[in-house]
Scaffold this motif. Structure first.
Motif, PDB file in Angstrom:
ATOM      1  N   CYS A   6      -1.290  -6.107  -7.296  1.00 45.26           N
ATOM      2  CA  CYS A   6      -0.339  -6.631  -6.311  1.00 45.26           C
ATOM      3  C   CYS A   6       0.137  -8.006  -6.787  1.00 45.26           C
ATOM      4  O   CYS A   6      -0.681  -8.902  -6.999  1.00 45.26           O
ATOM      5  CB  CYS A   6      -0.998  -6.755  -4.941  1.00 45.26           C
ATOM      6  SG  CYS A   6      -1.759  -5.224  -4.351  1.00 45.26           S
ATOM      7  N   ALA A  26     -10.989  -3.819  -3.021  1.00 40.85           N
ATOM      8  CA  ALA A  26     -10.220  -3.320  -1.880  1.00 40.85           C
ATOM      9  C   ALA A  26     -10.515  -4.115  -0.622  1.00 40.85           C
ATOM     10  O   ALA A  26      -9.602  -4.483   0.130  1.00 40.85           O
ATOM     11  CB  ALA A  26     -10.517  -1.837  -1.664  1.00 40.85           C
ATOM     12  N   THR A  30      -7.839  -6.457   1.332  1.00 42.44           N
ATOM     13  CA  THR A  30      -7.534  -6.184   2.738  1.00 42.44           C
ATOM     14  C   THR A  30      -7.717  -7.439   3.583  1.00 42.44           C
ATOM     15  O   THR A  30      -6.879  -7.763   4.440  1.00 42.44           O
ATOM     16  CB  THR A  30      -8.441  -5.058   3.266  1.00 42.44           C
ATOM     17  OG1 THR A  30      -8.243  -3.885   2.480  1.00 42.44           O
ATOM     18  CG2 THR A  30      -8.118  -4.750   4.721  1.00 42.44           C
ATOM     19  N   ASN A  47       3.088  -6.720   3.102  1.00 45.73           N
ATOM     20  CA  ASN A  47       3.296  -5.302   2.807  1.00 45.73           C
ATOM     21  C   ASN A  47       2.826  -4.948   1.401  1.00 45.73           C
ATOM     22  O   ASN A  47       2.321  -3.847   1.159  1.00 45.73           O
ATOM     23  CB  ASN A  47       4.780  -4.956   2.951  1.00 45.73           C
ATOM     24  CG  ASN A  47       5.284  -5.147   4.371  1.00 45.73           C
ATOM     25  OD1 ASN A  47       4.562  -4.874   5.322  1.00 45.73           O
ATOM     26  ND2 ASN A  47       6.507  -5.635   4.503  1.00 45.73           N
ATOM     27  N   PHE A  50      -1.055  -4.600   1.523  1.00 45.86           N
ATOM     28  CA  PHE A  50      -1.468  -3.366   2.188  1.00 45.86           C
ATOM     29  C   PHE A  50      -1.066  -2.135   1.379  1.00 45.86           C
ATOM     30  O   PHE A  50      -1.795  -1.138   1.337  1.00 45.86           O
ATOM     31  CB  PHE A  50      -0.869  -3.294   3.595  1.00 45.86           C
ATOM     32  CG  PHE A  50      -1.608  -4.129   4.604  1.00 45.86           C
ATOM     33  CD1 PHE A  50      -2.971  -3.950   4.802  1.00 45.86           C
ATOM     34  CD2 PHE A  50      -0.955  -5.083   5.366  1.00 45.86           C
ATOM     35  CE1 PHE A  50      -3.669  -4.714   5.734  1.00 45.86           C
ATOM     36  CE2 PHE A  50      -1.634  -5.844   6.294  1.00 45.86           C
ATOM     37  CZ  PHE A  50      -3.000  -5.666   6.485  1.00 45.86           C
ATOM     38  N   GLN A  51       0.105  -2.202   0.739  1.00 50.77           N
ATOM     39  CA  GLN A  51       0.524  -1.084  -0.099  1.00 50.77           C
ATOM     40  C   GLN A  51      -0.433  -0.908  -1.278  1.00 50.77           C
ATOM     41  O   GLN A  51      -0.761   0.214  -1.674  1.00 50.77           O
ATOM     42  CB  GLN A  51       1.941  -1.315  -0.620  1.00 50.77           C
ATOM     43  CG  GLN A  51       2.480  -0.194  -1.505  1.00 50.77           C
ATOM     44  CD  GLN A  51       2.656   1.106  -0.749  1.00 50.77           C
ATOM     45  OE1 GLN A  51       3.214   1.124   0.345  1.00 50.77           O
ATOM     46  NE2 GLN A  51       2.179   2.200  -1.321  1.00 50.77           N
ATOM     47  N   VAL A  53      -3.631  -1.621  -1.316  1.00 48.92           N
ATOM     48  CA  VAL A  53      -4.853  -0.987  -0.798  1.00 48.92           C
ATOM     49  C   VAL A  53      -4.602   0.496  -0.532  1.00 48.92           C
ATOM     50  O   VAL A  53      -5.463   1.347  -0.802  1.00 48.92           O
ATOM     51  CB  VAL A  53      -5.322  -1.704   0.482  1.00 48.92           C
ATOM     52  CG1 VAL A  53      -6.509  -0.975   1.098  1.00 48.92           C
ATOM     53  CG2 VAL A  53      -5.685  -3.154   0.173  1.00 48.92           C
ATOM     54  N   ASN A  54      -3.412   0.818  -0.026  1.00 45.50           N
ATOM     55  CA  ASN A  54      -3.073   2.217   0.247  1.00 45.50           C
ATOM     56  C   ASN A  54      -3.060   3.044  -1.033  1.00 45.50           C
ATOM     57  O   ASN A  54      -3.609   4.161  -1.083  1.00 45.50           O
ATOM     58  CB  ASN A  54      -1.716   2.280   0.948  1.00 45.50           C
ATOM     59  CG  ASN A  54      -1.273   3.696   1.239  1.00 45.50           C
ATOM     60  OD1 ASN A  54      -0.516   4.284   0.477  1.00 45.50           O
ATOM     61  ND2 ASN A  54      -1.741   4.253   2.356  1.00 45.50           N
ATOM     62  N   VAL A  55      -2.445   2.504  -2.080  1.00 45.51           N
ATOM     63  CA  VAL A  55      -2.415   3.213  -3.361  1.00 45.51           C
ATOM     64  C   VAL A  55      -3.835   3.352  -3.917  1.00 45.51           C
ATOM     65  O   VAL A  55      -4.213   4.394  -4.470  1.00 45.51           O
ATOM     66  CB  VAL A  55      -1.502   2.471  -4.360  1.00 45.51           C
ATOM     67  CG1 VAL A  55      -1.610   3.083  -5.753  1.00 45.51           C
ATOM     68  CG2 VAL A  55      -0.061   2.500  -3.879  1.00 45.51           C
ATOM     69  N   TYR A  56      -4.619   2.308  -3.758  1.00 46.43           N
ATOM     70  CA  TYR A  56      -6.014   2.356  -4.215  1.00 46.43           C
ATOM     71  C   TYR A  56      -6.770   3.486  -3.519  1.00 46.43           C
ATOM     72  O   TYR A  56      -7.497   4.265  -4.163  1.00 46.43           O
ATOM     73  CB  TYR A  56      -6.685   1.009  -3.939  1.00 46.43           C
ATOM     74  CG  TYR A  56      -8.184   1.026  -4.090  1.00 46.43           C
ATOM     75  CD1 TYR A  56      -8.778   0.890  -5.344  1.00 46.43           C
ATOM     76  CD2 TYR A  56      -9.009   1.197  -2.970  1.00 46.43           C
ATOM     77  CE1 TYR A  56     -10.161   0.916  -5.479  1.00 46.43           C
ATOM     78  CE2 TYR A  56     -10.387   1.225  -3.099  1.00 46.43           C
ATOM     79  CZ  TYR A  56     -10.958   1.084  -4.358  1.00 46.43           C
ATOM     80  OH  TYR A  56     -12.329   1.124  -4.489  1.00 46.43           O
ATOM     81  N   ASP A  57      -6.613   3.587  -2.199  1.00 45.04           N
ATOM     82  CA  ASP A  57      -7.316   4.632  -1.449  1.00 45.04           C
ATOM     83  C   ASP A  57      -6.876   6.019  -1.900  1.00 45.04           C
ATOM     84  O   ASP A  57      -7.710   6.934  -2.038  1.00 45.04           O
ATOM     85  CB  ASP A  57      -7.059   4.464   0.049  1.00 45.04           C
ATOM     86  CG  ASP A  57      -7.742   3.219   0.613  1.00 45.04           C
ATOM     87  OD1 ASP A  57      -8.710   2.741  -0.022  1.00 45.04           O
ATOM     88  OD2 ASP A  57      -7.298   2.727   1.672  1.00 45.04           O
ATOM     89  N   GLU A  58      -5.571   6.199  -2.130  1.00 47.05           N
ATOM     90  CA  GLU A  58      -5.079   7.504  -2.556  1.00 47.05           C
ATOM     91  C   GLU A  58      -5.665   7.901  -3.911  1.00 47.05           C
ATOM     92  O   GLU A  58      -6.100   9.043  -4.107  1.00 47.05           O
ATOM     93  CB  GLU A  58      -3.549   7.487  -2.639  1.00 47.05           C
ATOM     94  CG  GLU A  58      -2.855   7.385  -1.290  1.00 47.05           C
ATOM     95  CD  GLU A  58      -1.344   7.322  -1.449  1.00 47.05           C
ATOM     96  OE1 GLU A  58      -0.864   7.302  -2.611  1.00 47.05           O
ATOM     97  OE2 GLU A  58      -0.643   7.283  -0.421  1.00 47.05           O
TER      98      GLU A  58
END
Length: 369
Positions: A6, A26, A30, A47, A50-51, A53-58
């Motif tokens: 990021c 992560a 966050t 954003n 958070f994006q 972290v979202n990509v990391y989770d996926e």
């Protein structure tokens, strides 16, 4: 290993939350996102975090070896910001040090942050890039950044804004002109002329030429060169000579009492003009010689210049006088007089060349620089 990176180029995260960067992990990213959202809910970098972290989770859910980190630059300078991001990326890679080859997925919030991509690419491969923007403002930041870059570039700014400014001034200037009973067409003509000259100036690429001439003039003024004065005097003498040449043409026309041929008119002009031209040439050459002497670059051969000018002037004066009738201000020469003048001009040039060549070989002069 895949690194979700990021990027916050202007360091909103560090400046607004005080959180030290880089932020790795992560949970840590966050927490940083929540802290930034609390400090400034409107910051688009929220954003980005958070994006990330979202990509990391996926990716982690798919069994990918992945880590997420946030890196920042500095506010106010793209170059310094890019360097700061590069240093933080190096720290992230050093802390990971898993032995695996690391590639990146870069998360940004607009075109400005994407200027750091070459810095990241120089340290690891980039497998992907995702730009996060508010849906209602798609491409708004990119447009803003593009306009900002255009206005920040002096060359582009001058090319675009100057003609635009002239065009926008047309209507108000016409209104003002009408208030003073000045024809609007005259204002339009002047402005269109200015715009046309500017277009030619830019189109012909005369910027460097004009800048160089201005720099030369400043250098002459500040260094106290004699040539500045002698060139101005020479220019004035040339103008006077041109006027004198035209008057000589009129005198010859009056003596002939009828129309004169182009050859006679040219001879009359040269006859009246060449004397002033000779004085101008001698003046400018003496100024140049003086400057060379003061600068320590004097050569005896430089003294040939005024003698050459005088020799040429004598020849032109005699040749033009040979074709002209006797008249006030005109020296009409016979063939024998012409021969003597040509011989005198030639001998003057030859003797001066020989004399100063001998002087240069026998007498000291400045060393070449």
């Amino acid at each position: 290993m895949l690194l979700v990176l990021c990027v916050d180029l202007d360091d909103d995260l560090g400046r607004k939350t005080g959180i030290p960067t880089p932020v790795i992990g992560a949970d840590e990213v966050t927490e940083a996102a929540v802290a930034l959202a609390t400090a400034d809910p409107e910051d688009s970098d929220v954003n980005v975090l958070f994006q990330g972290v979202n990509v990391y989770d996926e990716l982690a859910a798919g069994g990918e070896s992945v880590e997420v980190a946030a890196v920042t630059g500095v506010d106010g300078s793209d170059v310094r910001a890019n360097r700061a991001v590069g240093q933080e990326v190096d720290r992230v890679l050093a802390e990971l040090s898993t032995g695996e080859e690391v590639s990146a997925v870069v998360i940004t919030d607009g075109a400005q942050d994407e200027s750091v991509l070459p810095v990241i690419r120089s340290r690891m491969p980039i497998d992907g890039m995702r730009r996060v923007v508010v849906r209602q403002a798609q491409d708004l930041e990119s447009l803003y950044y593009t306009i900002k870059q255009v206005l920040a570039d002096p060359e582009t700014r001058g090319t675009i804004l100057v003609p635009l400014g002239v065009l926008l001034l047309i209507y108000p200037l016409v209104v003002v002109a009408n208030l003073f009973n000045i024809a609007g067409a005259a204002v339009l003509g002047i402005l269109s002329g200015i715009l046309g000259l500017y277009s030619l100036f830019r189109g012909l690429g005369l910027e460097d030429t004009v800048d160089g001439a201005a720099a030369s003039v400043r250098n002459v003024l500040y260094t106290g060169r004699v040539t500045l004065v002698t060139y101005v005097v020479a220019l004035a003498l040339i103008v006077v000579g041109g006027v004198q040449g035209m008057e000589t043409v009129e005198v010859v026309r009056g003596v002939r009492g009828a129309g004169i041929t182009a050859g006679v008119a040219l001879a009359a002009f040269v006859h009246g003009f060449v004397q002033w031209l000779a004085v101008a040439g001698v003046t400018s050459s003496l100024g140049q010689i003086t400057d060379e002497y003061l600068a320590g670059r004097f050569r005896w051969r430089y003294l040939n210049a005024p003698f050459y000018v005088l020799s040429i002037a004598v020849v032109l004066y005699a040749v033009s006088g040979f074709f002209l009738p006797a008249a006030p201000g005109v020296t009409s020469l016979e063939l024998s007089d012409l021969a003597m003048a040509l011989a005198a001009g030639t001998l003057t040039a030859v003797l001066s060349t020989l004399a100063f060549a001998v002087a240069e070989s026998q007498l000291p002069s400045a060393d070449p620089t």
